[in-house]
Design a protein around this motif. Structure first.
Motif, PDB file in Angstrom:
ATOM      1  N   ARG A 256       0.832  -1.213   0.000  1.00 11.27           N
ATOM      2  CA  ARG A 256       0.000   0.000   0.000  1.00 11.27           C
ATOM      3  C   ARG A 256       0.865   1.260   0.000  1.00 11.27           C
ATOM      4  O   ARG A 256       0.487   2.283  -0.562  1.00 11.27           O
ATOM      5  N   SER A 257       2.054   1.166   0.599  1.00 12.41           N
ATOM      6  CA  SER A 257       2.899   2.357   0.747  1.00 12.41           C
ATOM      7  C   SER A 257       3.429   2.900  -0.578  1.00 12.41           C
ATOM      8  O   SER A 257       3.802   4.059  -0.657  1.00 12.41           O
ATOM      9  N   PHE A 258       3.472   2.054  -1.610  1.00  7.12           N
ATOM     10  CA  PHE A 258       3.968   2.581  -2.892  1.00  7.12           C
ATOM     11  C   PHE A 258       3.102   2.243  -4.086  1.00  7.12           C
ATOM     12  O   PHE A 258       3.259   2.837  -5.151  1.00  7.12           O
ATOM     13  N   ALA A 259       2.154   1.322  -3.955  1.00  8.41           N
ATOM     14  CA  ALA A 259       1.395   0.854  -5.116  1.00  8.41           C
ATOM     15  C   ALA A 259       0.551   1.941  -5.757  1.00  8.41           C
ATOM     16  O   ALA A 259       0.313   1.906  -6.962  1.00  8.41           O
ATOM     17  N   TRP A 260       0.108   2.911  -4.956  1.00  4.36           N
ATOM     18  CA  TRP A 260      -0.799   3.914  -5.493  1.00  4.36           C
ATOM     19  C   TRP A 260      -0.090   5.202  -5.904  1.00  4.36           C
ATOM     20  O   TRP A 260      -0.731   6.163  -6.308  1.00  4.36           O
ATOM     21  N   GLU A 261       1.237   5.217  -5.836  1.00  2.00           N
ATOM     22  CA  GLU A 261       1.993   6.419  -6.200  1.00  2.00           C
ATOM     23  C   GLU A 261       1.768   6.848  -7.650  1.00  2.00           C
ATOM     24  O   GLU A 261       1.872   8.019  -7.975  1.00  2.00           O
ATOM     25  N   MET A 262       1.473   5.894  -8.533  1.00  2.00           N
ATOM     26  CA  MET A 262       1.297   6.237  -9.945  1.00  2.00           C
ATOM     27  C   MET A 262      -0.164   6.402 -10.337  1.00  2.00           C
ATOM     28  O   MET A 262      -0.465   6.673 -11.495  1.00  2.00           O
ATOM     29  N   ALA A 263      -1.056   6.232  -9.389  1.00  2.00           N
ATOM     30  CA  ALA A 263      -2.482   6.458  -9.664  1.00  2.00           C
ATOM     31  C   ALA A 263      -2.694   7.950  -9.917  1.00  2.00           C
ATOM     32  O   ALA A 263      -1.917   8.788  -9.438  1.00  2.00           O
ATOM     33  N   PRO A 264      -3.719   8.316 -10.678  1.00  2.00           N
ATOM     34  CA  PRO A 264      -3.932   9.735 -11.026  1.00  2.00           C
ATOM     35  C   PRO A 264      -3.933  10.682  -9.817  1.00  2.00           C
ATOM     36  O   PRO A 264      -3.334  11.748  -9.880  1.00  2.00           O
TER      37      PRO A 264
ATOM     38  N   ARG B  80      -2.803   9.735  -6.761  1.00  2.00           N
ATOM     39  CA  ARG B  80      -1.757   9.251  -5.847  1.00  2.00           C
ATOM     40  C   ARG B  80      -2.308   8.813  -4.497  1.00  2.00           C
ATOM     41  O   ARG B  80      -1.601   8.839  -3.497  1.00  2.00           O
ATOM     42  N   ARG B  81      -3.556   8.371  -4.473  1.00  2.38           N
ATOM     43  CA  ARG B  81      -4.154   7.935  -3.209  1.00  2.38           C
ATOM     44  C   ARG B  81      -4.817   6.583  -3.381  1.00  2.38           C
ATOM     45  O   ARG B  81      -5.418   6.312  -4.424  1.00  2.38           O
ATOM     46  N   PRO B  82      -4.762   5.739  -2.350  1.00  2.00           N
ATOM     47  CA  PRO B  82      -5.464   4.451  -2.407  1.00  2.00           C
ATOM     48  C   PRO B  82      -6.972   4.675  -2.510  1.00  2.00           C
ATOM     49  O   PRO B  82      -7.470   5.742  -2.133  1.00  2.00           O
ATOM     50  N   PRO B  83      -7.700   3.670  -2.991  1.00  4.60           N
ATOM     51  CA  PRO B  83      -9.143   3.836  -3.156  1.00  4.60           C
ATOM     52  C   PRO B  83      -9.932   3.816  -1.845  1.00  4.60           C
ATOM     53  O   PRO B  83     -11.095   4.200  -1.820  1.00  4.60           O
ATOM     54  N   ASP B  84      -9.307   3.351  -0.779  1.00  6.19           N
ATOM     55  CA  ASP B  84     -10.001   3.280   0.508  1.00  6.19           C
ATOM     56  C   ASP B  84      -9.220   4.037   1.574  1.00  6.19           C
ATOM     57  O   ASP B  84      -8.031   4.288   1.431  1.00  6.19           O
ATOM     58  N   SER B  85      -9.908   4.390   2.638  1.00  5.07           N
ATOM     59  CA  SER B  85      -9.242   5.093   3.738  1.00  5.07           C
ATOM     60  C   SER B  85      -8.329   4.125   4.484  1.00  5.07           C
ATOM     61  O   SER B  85      -8.473   2.896   4.370  1.00  5.07           O
ATOM     62  N   LEU B  86      -7.420   4.671   5.250  1.00  5.08           N
ATOM     63  CA  LEU B  86      -6.511   3.840   6.043  1.00  5.08           C
ATOM     64  C   LEU B  86      -7.296   2.945   6.995  1.00  5.08           C
ATOM     65  O   LEU B  86      -7.002   1.756   7.133  1.00  5.08           O
TER      66      LEU B  86
END
Length: 199
Positions: A166-174, A176-182
């Motif tokens: 989770r710490s780096f997988a979403w860095e390249m998403a438009p 830059r945030r995961p789809p769900d809250s922490l």
């Protein structure tokens, strides 16, 4: 306004620079400059950049080891799901803040070796959270709250590996945030893992 003690300023500056430039590219000269002191003053408190990184890790980043140690010693009155949710939340925060710092080490093999030696000297390393979570899961096995057939090391690796991812997988998403809250992530991860190891 009263100035912070020199050591505090050094550790704060090291944290900020290591998070933005990475451990490999951050020099003690830059840290001293950002802390408003000389490099010689920095070396009065820390013998190396590796020792300074360990201070940042122990004093400025979300703590994971203490939580795992406390749970292994006494799982407490919470459910296993509640405890795993706490671990997942803290681990996700920990890896989110440490991953940018240590990722640059893999581009500098010599620095990586020095860093690994320092970690071993202080009894630290990335395997320690896995050992700590596995120890907690073994305690839960002894209490009969998870399956005796469950593999604590594999379960710990799955949970913590998801937190690292989770710490780096979403860095390249438009955005830059995961789809769900922490909090949602931690609850879902704990629930999903528990489904596989419950007795």
């Amino acid at each position: 306004m009263e100035q912070k003690p020199t050591r505090t300023r050094i550790v704060d500056a090291a944290r900020d620079l290591m998070r933005t430039a990475g451990l490999a590219r951050t020099t003690t000269k830059e840290i001293a400059k950002a802390a408003g002191c000389s490099e010689a003053a920095l070396y009065k408190y820390f013998s190396s950049k590796e020792e300074l990184f360990l201070a940042v890790l122990n004093e400025r980043l979300p703590q994971l080891g203490g939580l795992l140690g406390a749970l292994a010693a006494d799982p407490g009155g919470r459910t296993v799901e509640e405890n795993l949710t706490r671990v997942a939340r803290q681990a996700a925060l920990f890896y989110e803040q440490t991953f940018p710092v240590v990722a640059s080490l893999y581009a500098e093999p010599q620095l990586k070796r020095r860093h690994e030696e320092a970690m071993r000297t202080y009894g630290m390393g990335p395997h320690k959270p896995i050992e700590g979570l596995a120890a907690y899961l073994r305690a839960e096995q002894r209490h009969g709250r998870i399956s005796a057939d469950a593999d604590p090391v594999a379960a710990a690796s799955l949970l913590l590996g998801a937190c690292v991812q989770r710490s780096f997988a979403w860095e390249m998403a438009p955005d830059r945030r995961p789809p769900d809250s922490l909090d949602d992530f931690a609850r879902a991860l704990a629930r999903t893992l528990l489904a596989g190891i419950s007795s």
